[in-house]
Design a protein around this motif. Structure first.
Motif, short mmCIF file in Angstrom:
data_model
loop_
_atom_site.label_atom_id
_atom_site.label_comp_id
_atom_site.label_asym_id
_atom_site.label_seq_id
_atom_site.Cartn_x
_atom_site.Cartn_y
_atom_site.Cartn_z
N SER A 188 0.76 -1.12 0.07
CA SER A 188 -0.04 0.00 -0.06
C SER A 188 0.90 1.37 0.09
CB SER A 188 -0.96 -0.13 1.15
OG SER A 188 -0.08 -0.14 2.41
N LYS A 189 2.09 1.17 0.28
CA LYS A 189 3.03 2.34 0.48
C LYS A 189 3.48 2.68 -1.09
CE LYS A 189 4.50 1.36 5.22
NZ LYS A 189 5.46 1.04 6.18
N ALA A 190 3.35 1.70 -1.93
CA ALA A 190 3.69 2.10 -3.51
C ALA A 190 3.82 3.48 -4.03
CB ALA A 190 3.23 0.97 -4.45
N ARG A 191 4.67 3.97 -4.38
CA ARG A 191 4.38 5.38 -5.00
C ARG A 191 4.66 5.32 -6.35
NH1 ARG A 191 8.69 8.91 -5.68
NH2 ARG A 191 10.13 7.49 -4.62
N LYS A 192 3.96 6.39 -7.01
CA LYS A 192 4.23 6.50 -8.34
C LYS A 192 5.38 7.24 -8.88
CE LYS A 192 1.49 9.16 -10.86
NZ LYS A 192 2.38 10.21 -11.62
N LEU A 193 6.18 6.96 -9.66
CA LEU A 193 7.54 7.89 -10.16
C LEU A 193 7.03 8.71 -11.06
CD1 LEU A 193 9.72 4.82 -10.38
CD2 LEU A 193 9.92 6.32 -8.49
N ASP A 194 7.57 9.87 -11.04
CA ASP A 194 7.54 10.91 -12.09
C ASP A 194 8.30 10.82 -13.18
OD1 ASP A 194 5.49 12.64 -10.43
OD2 ASP A 194 7.20 13.56 -9.30
N LYS A 195 9.65 10.12 -12.80
CA LYS A 195 10.50 9.73 -13.97
C LYS A 195 11.01 8.58 -13.60
CE LYS A 195 11.55 14.84 -15.53
NZ LYS A 195 12.47 15.46 -15.89
N ILE A 196 11.80 7.87 -14.59
CA ILE A 196 12.15 6.86 -14.32
C ILE A 196 13.44 6.71 -15.51
CG2 ILE A 196 10.74 5.18 -15.32
CD1 ILE A 196 11.65 3.07 -13.41
N ALA A 197 14.69 6.28 -15.17
CA ALA A 197 15.73 6.15 -16.42
C ALA A 197 15.37 4.94 -17.21
CB ALA A 197 17.18 5.82 -15.92
N PHE A 198 15.85 4.81 -18.45
CA PHE A 198 15.75 3.74 -19.39
C PHE A 198 16.17 2.52 -18.72
CE2 PHE A 198 15.87 7.09 -22.96
CZ PHE A 198 14.53 7.06 -23.39
N GLU A 199 17.30 2.52 -18.22
CA GLU A 199 18.17 1.33 -17.70
C GLU A 199 17.27 0.61 -16.51
OE1 GLU A 199 22.56 1.39 -17.76
OE2 GLU A 199 21.93 3.37 -17.74
N GLU A 200 16.72 1.65 -15.86
CA GLU A 200 15.91 1.15 -14.69
C GLU A 200 14.54 0.40 -15.04
OE1 GLU A 200 16.87 4.24 -11.06
OE2 GLU A 200 15.80 4.88 -12.57
N MET A 201 13.91 1.17 -16.03
CA MET A 201 12.34 0.63 -16.58
C MET A 201 12.87 -0.65 -17.18
SD MET A 201 9.51 1.33 -16.71
CE MET A 201 8.95 -0.32 -16.45
N LEU A 202 14.01 -0.70 -18.01
CA LEU A 202 14.20 -2.13 -18.69
C LEU A 202 14.48 -3.26 -17.86
CD1 LEU A 202 14.86 -3.36 -21.36
CD2 LEU A 202 17.16 -2.79 -21.29
N GLU A 203 15.11 -2.84 -16.83
CA GLU A 203 15.36 -4.08 -15.54
C GLU A 203 14.18 -4.36 -15.02
OE1 GLU A 203 17.77 -6.01 -15.02
OE2 GLU A 203 19.79 -4.97 -15.38
N LEU A 204 13.19 -3.19 -14.75
CA LEU A 204 11.87 -3.59 -13.95
C LEU A 204 11.11 -4.56 -15.07
CD1 LEU A 204 11.15 -0.21 -12.13
CD2 LEU A 204 11.75 -2.48 -11.29
N ALA A 205 11.10 -4.23 -16.27
CA ALA A 205 10.24 -4.82 -17.34
C ALA A 205 10.70 -6.47 -17.13
CB ALA A 205 10.31 -4.13 -18.56
N SER A 206 11.95 -6.60 -17.44
CA SER A 206 12.48 -7.91 -17.67
C SER A 206 12.33 -8.70 -16.56
CB SER A 206 13.96 -7.75 -18.07
OG SER A 206 14.69 -7.13 -17.10
N LEU A 207 12.35 -8.01 -15.31
CA LEU A 207 12.07 -8.74 -14.09
C LEU A 207 10.68 -9.10 -13.57
CD1 LEU A 207 14.96 -6.81 -11.97
CD2 LEU A 207 15.00 -9.35 -13.00
#
Length: 419
Positions: A188-207
């Motif tokens: 319930s503590k999850a927070r929406k990010l305003d920005k995220i770097a490509f590399e971070e998003m790629l890792e999150l998507a692949s994970l």
């Protein structure tokens, strides 16, 4: 005119009312002065229905005809979207993949882009067209056959068009309002990010994060396409959603940006294999040929000896893979053993595991991330089976029953609820 690419997923165009809602969002951007390329998916559930029809007709189907049938879902949506925009007084027309043309490889069901010529669409923009509604997920092979790009291919289509047409931005409209620090259904503590770097998003998507398709993020990072993830079902403005962008656009990153997870993991261990040069290739070569996506790998000295004359010359090998590829992996390893390519005493499969990962570009310049990760898990008495790391990621394999607890513990340990 400045150009914007807007992509609407299946839930965003699930029926005529939602298509009308999406069209209103397109009109808003046209009114702001943009020429717009809209990429659409099939209406929610339609692709599964079409796949079912194909499999019900021909279990051993011709992949070329499979693509011809399955691609039709996007064609329907594109035509309906263009009609709705026309009813709103906006000059719009639909485009199927072959009409652009979207040139791809001939790998039916998993084709990749080769080129997207601009001439046809640019000509229509010059003639007064304001919106090109393009069927996502599909293309055209060198043999002039319809191809499809695999699941999530419409995201990749949108990014490819943004790159080809030098779009100001690529907006991905979906059923969530952005990228969160973790799954809000778990914490319930999850927070929406305003920005995220490509590399971070790629890792999150692949994970395991399902917000964006991995290939689309890879393409965006390669061509520097700024992505924005936002909700189809909320009122939005220029600050809505999450911007996926280059690291240079983010002033200062937290050490960890998000916690990802994947339930559908399996752990496979080969006990007592020869510890010699080439043994890893002998194991993972057949797995690759069988199409098994190996992830985490651990090798350690076995307690046993390979034979009495070679003490210590054996090892155990553990790796993880998606749970739906376990049967293929087992067969590939057993066939390799039967052919004399590898030797092992026992093959143990554990399908009751999950992968949890912390991701953040801030790890590059901060020490102690691993220590905090393991401390948080230890405090919850969660045993780690396998560990894998990269420059911006730490992943652990744990018992599946502890997955949600692990996600919550790591989210709290890195205080991701704080901006």
């Amino acid at each position: 005119m400045p150009l914007l690419v807007m992509k609407f997923g299946g839930t965003s165009v699930a029926d005529l009312d939602r298509i009308a809602n999406a069209a209103a969002k397109v009109k808003r951007e046209v009114d702001r002065g943009y020429d717009v390329i809209v990429i659409v998916s099939a209406m929610s559930g339609k692709t599964n229905e079409l796949v079912g029809w194909v499999e019900g007709t021909s279990p051993l189907y011709d992949a070329r005809e499979y693509d011809a049938v399955v691609a039709s879902g996007e064609n329907v949506t594109a035509g309906l979207m263009a009609l709705r925009l026309q009813e709103m007084g906006i000059p719009a027309r639909s485009w199927q993949g072959w009409q652009v043309p979207i040139n791809t490889t001939s790998a039916h069901g998993s084709a990749r882009f080769k080129s997207i010529p601009r001439e046809n669409i640019d000509t229509k923009f010059a003639e007064g067209m304001k919106v090109a509604v393009v069927a996502g997920f599909q293309g055209l092979s060198a043999e002039n056959r319809i191809t499809t790009l695999g699941r999530g291919g419409s995201d990749t289509t949108a990014v490819a068009f943004a790159a080809a047409f030098d779009a100001e931005r690529c907006d991905i409209y979906t059923d969530v309002d952005g990228v969160y620090t973790t799954d809000p259904r778990i914490s319930s503590k999850a927070r929406k990010l305003d920005k995220i770097a490509f590399e971070e998003m790629l890792e999150l998507a692949s994970l395991g994060a399902k917000v964006l398709q991995t290939r689309s993020v890879e393409l965006a990072m390669r061509f520097g396409v700024r992505l924005r993830v936002l909700s189809s079902f909320e009122e939005t403005d220029e600050t809505s959603g999450t911007l996926v962008c280059g690291e240079d656009e983010i002033m200062e990153s937290k050490v960890v940006s998000g916690v990802a997870y994947s339930r559908d993991e399996a752990k496979i261990t080969l006990f007592t294999i020869e510890d010699r040069p080439g043994v890893a290739q002998a194991i993972f070569g057949p797995l690759s040929e069988a199409g098994v996506n190996v992830d985490m790998i651990v090798q350690n000295i076995s307690e046993k000896d390979y034979d009495d004359n070679h003490p210590g010359a054996v090892t155990d090998m553990t790796f993880s893979c998606p749970i739906n590829q376990v049967a293929r992996a087992q067969k590939a390893l057993e066939d390799a053993k039967a052919a004399g390519k590898i030797k092992y005493d026992e093959l143990i499969i554990d399908t009751d595991v999950a992968k949890v990962s912390v991701v953040g570009i801030g790890m590059r310049s901060q020490v102690g991330v691993a220590a905090r990760t393991f401390e948080a898990l230890a405090a919850e008495n969660i045993n780690i089976k396998v560990i894998s790391t990269s420059e911006i990621k730490i992943s652990v394999l744990i018992d599946r029953k502890y997955m949600e607890l692990a996600v919550q513990a790591l989210h709290d340990a890195f205080e991701l609820e704080k901006a």
